[in-house]
Design an enzyme around this catalytic site. Sequence first.
Site, PDB file in Angstrom:
ATOM      1  N   GLY A 223      82.708 -13.748  -8.333  1.00  0.00           N
ATOM      2  CA  GLY A 223      82.827 -12.747  -9.039  1.00  0.00           C
ATOM      3  C   GLY A 223      82.087 -12.540 -10.063  1.00  0.00           C
ATOM      4  O   GLY A 223      81.088 -13.533 -10.131  1.00  0.00           O
ATOM      5  N   GLU A 224      81.889 -11.458 -10.766  1.00  0.00           N
ATOM      6  CA  GLU A 224      81.166 -11.112 -11.919  1.00  0.00           C
ATOM      7  C   GLU A 224      81.972 -10.595 -13.028  1.00  0.00           C
ATOM      8  O   GLU A 224      82.558  -9.561 -12.928  1.00  0.00           O
ATOM      9  CB  GLU A 224      79.936  -9.994 -11.535  1.00  0.00           C
ATOM     10  CG  GLU A 224      78.871  -9.899 -12.622  1.00  0.00           C
ATOM     11  CD  GLU A 224      78.018 -11.176 -12.992  1.00  0.00           C
ATOM     12  OE1 GLU A 224      77.517 -11.826 -11.852  1.00  0.00           O
ATOM     13  OE2 GLU A 224      77.760 -11.419 -13.902  1.00  0.00           O
ATOM     14  N   GLY A 225      82.059 -11.300 -13.998  1.00  0.00           N
ATOM     15  CA  GLY A 225      82.731 -10.934 -15.154  1.00  0.00           C
ATOM     16  C   GLY A 225      81.974 -10.207 -16.406  1.00  0.00           C
ATOM     17  O   GLY A 225      80.657 -10.476 -16.154  1.00  0.00           O
ATOM     18  N   GLY A 228      79.295 -13.189 -17.720  1.00  0.00           N
ATOM     19  CA  GLY A 228      78.682 -13.727 -16.659  1.00  0.00           C
ATOM     20  C   GLY A 228      79.486 -14.179 -15.303  1.00  0.00           C
ATOM     21  O   GLY A 228      80.665 -13.639 -15.053  1.00  0.00           O
ATOM     22  N   ASP A 333      94.529  -6.073 -22.566  1.00  0.00           N
ATOM     23  CA  ASP A 333      93.745  -5.637 -21.499  1.00  0.00           C
ATOM     24  C   ASP A 333      94.313  -5.901 -19.991  1.00  0.00           C
ATOM     25  O   ASP A 333      93.594  -6.061 -18.968  1.00  0.00           O
ATOM     26  CB  ASP A 333      92.497  -6.476 -21.441  1.00  0.00           C
ATOM     27  CG  ASP A 333      91.246  -5.708 -20.555  1.00  0.00           C
ATOM     28  OD1 ASP A 333      91.573  -4.602 -19.881  1.00  0.00           O
ATOM     29  OD2 ASP A 333      90.105  -6.423 -20.285  1.00  0.00           O
TER      30      ASP A 333
HETATM   31  P1  AMP Z   1      86.541 -11.909 -14.894  1.00  0.00           P
HETATM   32  O1  AMP Z   1      85.456 -12.630 -15.697  1.00  0.00           O
HETATM   33  O2  AMP Z   1      87.921 -12.684 -15.499  1.00  0.00           O
HETATM   34  O3  AMP Z   1      86.878 -10.437 -14.994  1.00  0.00           O
HETATM   35  O4  AMP Z   1      86.352 -12.193 -13.447  1.00  0.00           O
HETATM   36  C1  AMP Z   1      85.671 -11.692 -12.531  1.00  0.00           C
HETATM   37  C2  AMP Z   1      86.164 -11.761 -11.014  1.00  0.00           C
HETATM   38  O5  AMP Z   1      85.833 -12.904 -10.486  1.00  0.00           O
HETATM   39  C3  AMP Z   1      87.424 -11.206 -10.819  1.00  0.00           C
HETATM   40  O6  AMP Z   1      87.835  -9.926 -10.670  1.00  0.00           O
HETATM   41  C4  AMP Z   1      87.884 -12.125  -9.598  1.00  0.00           C
HETATM   42  O7  AMP Z   1      87.279 -11.517  -8.371  1.00  0.00           O
HETATM   43  C5  AMP Z   1      86.910 -13.304  -9.702  1.00  0.00           C
HETATM   44  N1  AMP Z   1      87.938 -14.537 -10.326  1.00  0.00           N
HETATM   45  C6  AMP Z   1      87.852 -14.696 -11.649  1.00  0.00           C
HETATM   46  N2  AMP Z   1      88.468 -15.682 -11.937  1.00  0.00           N
HETATM   47  C7  AMP Z   1      88.975 -16.226 -10.820  1.00  0.00           C
HETATM   48  C8  AMP Z   1      90.009 -17.240 -10.349  1.00  0.00           C
HETATM   49  N3  AMP Z   1      90.689 -17.972 -11.246  1.00  0.00           N
HETATM   50  N4  AMP Z   1      90.075 -17.416  -8.788  1.00  0.00           N
HETATM   51  C9  AMP Z   1      89.243 -16.474  -8.079  1.00  0.00           C
HETATM   52  N5  AMP Z   1      88.532 -15.613  -8.538  1.00  0.00           N
HETATM   53  C10 AMP Z   1      88.479 -15.261  -9.768  1.00  0.00           C
END
Ligand code: AMP
Length: 469
Positions: A223-225, A228, A333
């Site tokens: 994933g991309e937050g 990062g 959020d």
């Molecule tokens: P975030 O930075 O938390 O918004 O995460 C971005 C994306 O990464 C999310 O939408 C998920 O698809 C993936 N992701 C984040 N945390 C997790 C996790 N604990 N387990 C699996 N995928 C994750």
Amino acid sequence: MSSCWGAGGSPGLLPAALMPPPVAQKCWLPGTQCITKHDHTKPKARELAFRKGDIVTIVEICEQKGWYKAKHNDTGEEGLLSASSVREREAIRVDPKLSLMPWFHGKISGVEAVQALQPPEDGLFLVRESIRHPGDYVLCVSFGKEVIHYRIIYQENRLSIDASVCFYNLIDMIEHYMKDQGAICTKLVKPKPKPGLKSAEDELAKAGWLLKLQHLTLGDKIGEGEFGAVLQGEYMGQKVAVKNIKCDVTAQAFLAETAAMTKVRHKNLVQLLGVILHNGLYIVMEYMSKGNLVNFLRTRGRSVLQPKQLIQFALDISQGMDYLESKKLVHRDLAARNILISEENVAKVSDFGLAKVDPKGVDATKLPVKWTAPEALKNNKFSTKSDVWSYGILLWELFSYGRAPYSKMTLKEVTEMVEKGYRMEAPEECPPSLYTLMKSCWETEPGKRPSFRKLTEKLQKELKHIRDS
Ligand code: AMP
């Protein structure tokens, strides 16, 4: 389930379903990370060996009261230990003095740096901002009876002392020179903290939240937050998700999120496993194999997902939020993109990015407008009741199988129209009782919105009704 010592009064394992509920006595569930209270270096057969301050993970609860099977987080060995020899990890207090860079003294002169590094001690160091070259930093190192000042040049988003090795941030640079002398006079040995600052690394280690880099294996990007990439990984055999925050300023800001996450443990909140201070900051979390709720809904749709499953997700989320409220945390959020789904289809709330106890409030330009309650948008009044408003939008996303809310409206239109009383229509084929619930979350008056406790009760009834019919 493996057996422990067998008959004769020694601990044996009890199926989880037969375990007495954890009433008066503290009972740690499998997966709980604990810290050992003393040395136990001469274990009997099947017992686990450990030293005071080691971290262990509870694997199973033994039949004999007060015994656990646990895994040592460093050695990976498994064995038995008594409950009295461990304590649970402590929560980290959200404290602005907590710093990932306690050795960073800001704008002080060379003379002040020399004074701060007294008495001389080889390898004692600090970093200051350069007064003569704004934007650059200076690494000051005590060596012999002198203090040597190394200019750190900031160029093309990289930091470097001698151009042969470059770094993304000061944390990485310090980490490097603590291991490798390179072109400087000595390896860095001891940071000189700026008066008033506390080392986040020390506090995290003391409380048991600092994990070891050598046990972490990083895998694919999942994933991309906003700050990062999120990577899949493995920590001591357990699948994990890892967020890497490279920028030191952002990493510092994330300490608040991390501290908030150390306070919580609930089946409907994504569990923080710990952090590693490397390459900025690694945040290690439980791995949620089915990704975020928006993608989950969109890729399956109406033909696969029955209303019962949607209501179960709604219930999971309201239970997680009820717990968060009990810990006095406001999420700020809450949205389907911040809900993750486990292998067993359990929905868990994640991303406490804004759930910080931020005295300065939130940057209004960064607010998720379509999910944010009117009083929070207008007057920065965030509360559990503004989370309830967002929860109503999340319910709408859920029952529309991942559609974007107010899709044909601009942010400005949404703000103005909602203020005038406009509310979204029910999603197609949404059960009327669920639409009533959504609308109750969108009451203008925060006090008139239901609590997460009430929402939980209502959803439990809905689910029971579906099961009985
Ligand atoms: P975030 O930075 O938390 O918004 O995460 C971005 C994306 O990464 C999310 O939408 C998920 O698809 C993936 N992701 C984040 N945390 C997790 C996790 N604990 N387990 C699996 N995928 C994750």
